[in-house]
Enzyme design. Sequence first.
Site, PDB file in Angstrom:
ATOM      1  N   ASP A 107       0.866  -1.167   0.000  1.00 12.62           N
ATOM      2  CA  ASP A 107       0.000   0.000   0.000  1.00 12.62           C
ATOM      3  C   ASP A 107       0.911   1.227   0.000  1.00 12.62           C
ATOM      4  O   ASP A 107       1.821   1.332   0.827  1.00 12.62           O
ATOM      5  CB  ASP A 107      -0.876  -0.010   1.262  1.00 12.62           C
ATOM      6  CG  ASP A 107      -2.272   0.500   1.009  1.00 12.62           C
ATOM      7  OD1 ASP A 107      -2.387   1.618   0.485  1.00 12.62           O
ATOM      8  OD2 ASP A 107      -3.232  -0.212   1.353  1.00 12.62           O
ATOM      9  N   GLU A 275      -6.594   3.383  -6.039  1.00 11.18           N
ATOM     10  CA  GLU A 275      -7.906   3.467  -5.388  1.00 11.18           C
ATOM     11  C   GLU A 275      -8.648   4.662  -5.958  1.00 11.18           C
ATOM     12  O   GLU A 275      -8.340   5.806  -5.633  1.00 11.18           O
ATOM     13  CB  GLU A 275      -7.745   3.626  -3.869  1.00 11.18           C
ATOM     14  CG  GLU A 275      -9.077   3.527  -3.157  1.00 11.18           C
ATOM     15  CD  GLU A 275      -9.124   4.221  -1.803  1.00 11.18           C
ATOM     16  OE1 GLU A 275     -10.131   4.052  -1.110  1.00 11.18           O
ATOM     17  OE2 GLU A 275      -8.187   4.949  -1.441  1.00 11.18           O
ATOM     18  N   ASP A 337     -12.562  -1.065   3.796  1.00 13.13           N
ATOM     19  CA  ASP A 337     -13.367   0.138   4.005  1.00 13.13           C
ATOM     20  C   ASP A 337     -14.869  -0.146   3.921  1.00 13.13           C
ATOM     21  O   ASP A 337     -15.672   0.787   3.981  1.00 13.13           O
ATOM     22  CB  ASP A 337     -13.010   1.202   2.954  1.00 13.13           C
ATOM     23  CG  ASP A 337     -11.593   1.736   3.126  1.00 13.13           C
ATOM     24  OD1 ASP A 337     -11.109   1.794   4.277  1.00 13.13           O
ATOM     25  OD2 ASP A 337     -10.962   2.086   2.105  1.00 13.13           O
TER      26      ASP A 337
END
Length: 539
Positions: A107, A275, A337
């Site tokens: 990430d 993202e 999320d």
Amino acid sequence: MKNDQNLRWWQRGVIYQIYPRSFKDTTGNGIGDLAGIIEKLDYLNDGTPASLGIDAIWLSPIYPSPMADFGYDVADYCAIHPLFGDLATFDRLITEAHRRGIKIILDYVPNHTSDQHPWFIESRRSLDNPKRDWYIWRDPGPEGGPPNNWGSAFGGPAWTWDETTGQYYLHQFLKEQPELNWRNPEVRAAMMDVLRFWLERGVDGFRMDVVGLLIKDAELRDNPPNPDADPNLPPNDIFGRQLHVYNQDQDEVHEIIRDFRQLLDEYGNRCGIGELWFELPRWIRYYGENNDGLHLPFNFRLMALPWQAQAIHRSVDELEAALPAFAWPNYVLGNHDSPRLASRLGGQAQARVAAMMLLTLRGTPTLYYGDELGLENGVIPPEKIQDPLGINLGAERTRDVGRTPMQWDASPNAGFSRAKPWLPVSNDYAMRNVAAQSADPTSILNLYRRLLWYRRGSPALYGGSYHSLDSNDDCFVYLRVAGDERRLIALNFADDQRQVSIPGENAGQIVISTSLDRQESISPSGFELRPHEGVIVEL
Ligand code: GLC
């Protein structure tokens, strides 16, 4: 159709997201760690169909961090948080993963640092500090107060007043997550060096956090109100009441994306994932105009839709029609999320159909840890909520529900940890765990394994073309084709049985049903799907 040789690992393979805090704790502090991930690599892929059979792991952030947003507030981009291990353990993870043919995706959190990052500590020191311009500082607006009307996604305004220097700084998440100024060339250079650091260590790719936010409107203009905003939003949800015209998705961001891509290309065979939540026409630009953007802008479109066959069918067809020839599709159904897939879809049978769909559509699937067990939303008592979103904007929005510990076996704490886990283990762990489901030939875990290994052996599924077929309103039916290999996938979204016919086909053989209890020949006139059943048919 491209032949196999032309497919990259990130096209042909399946990505599995690990939320490291919740995967496996080896130190006994109730928080997962890198050694735990190494311990479980054989579960993920030991080269045999007894393992899950994924190809790449994406790790949510493992860097030093005060954990205000559980690692998405990075205090040092080139080190490992001691909670998770150290660089030596990380190197071992790379070696052990690669030995099994598993790629490692990190990430990368470029939009903001922690307020404890040395860069920000410097930047906030004085107006003339050399790092001042590394962040976005502004004087108060004309009437006093914040420089513009932007809100933070975690509640309240996107600006925090800094007493020492008498200016506001920008943060679209927590005030502990100040935003870097990507218009500053030194910031760009430093953040490119971060990528190099990990590429040199053998990392195979990056999932780039909120990468569409890197550039904001040059004049930081006010966002317009969103006329369709839910009138019941909590008063501090300023973000939810606006249209995000000026705070994200600005054209200049693509310059930076091209730089990322160039760097990845220099190293070869690495993958850039982003993202990005934008509408299709804006989102698609992140592939680049000429194959010079991200390899996989995450496609979250199916997550936002009701579990309804025709809505999903339309979304997939729209995507297929919109993608330029060089662009490779991808699908995401769950992540850290969001609520758990099985809870969102309303049941285990639906979760099985979703698994079959995700693993048979054209493009790269990303799985979220625990979805292979059909994990459901954790029940988090309000006083145990950890997620800042849940704390600031309402318990019903807490992302903790999808971050509960992985359920390995029926021993205390589900075999996740010797100690009390940082988030409560779900109540169903004694029944729903890896050990129990491995022993049950028709479990959802064994369905995932079967689908993953079948996919691996099927050029039609991992690389073939996609053609959707007309069917009744409650079924999504499509063909995947590579050369002579033809596979029909038929998914029933209804609570009742449905008849599916396959025009122009002679006969076929059901090879996998989502219930794992059916292997039979079907006749040209069609076949029946049970409620919430999906099948793969070899034609
Ligand atoms: C992304 C992450 C989310 C995080 C946010 C801020 O949306 O997926 O978990 O809170 O960025 O970094």
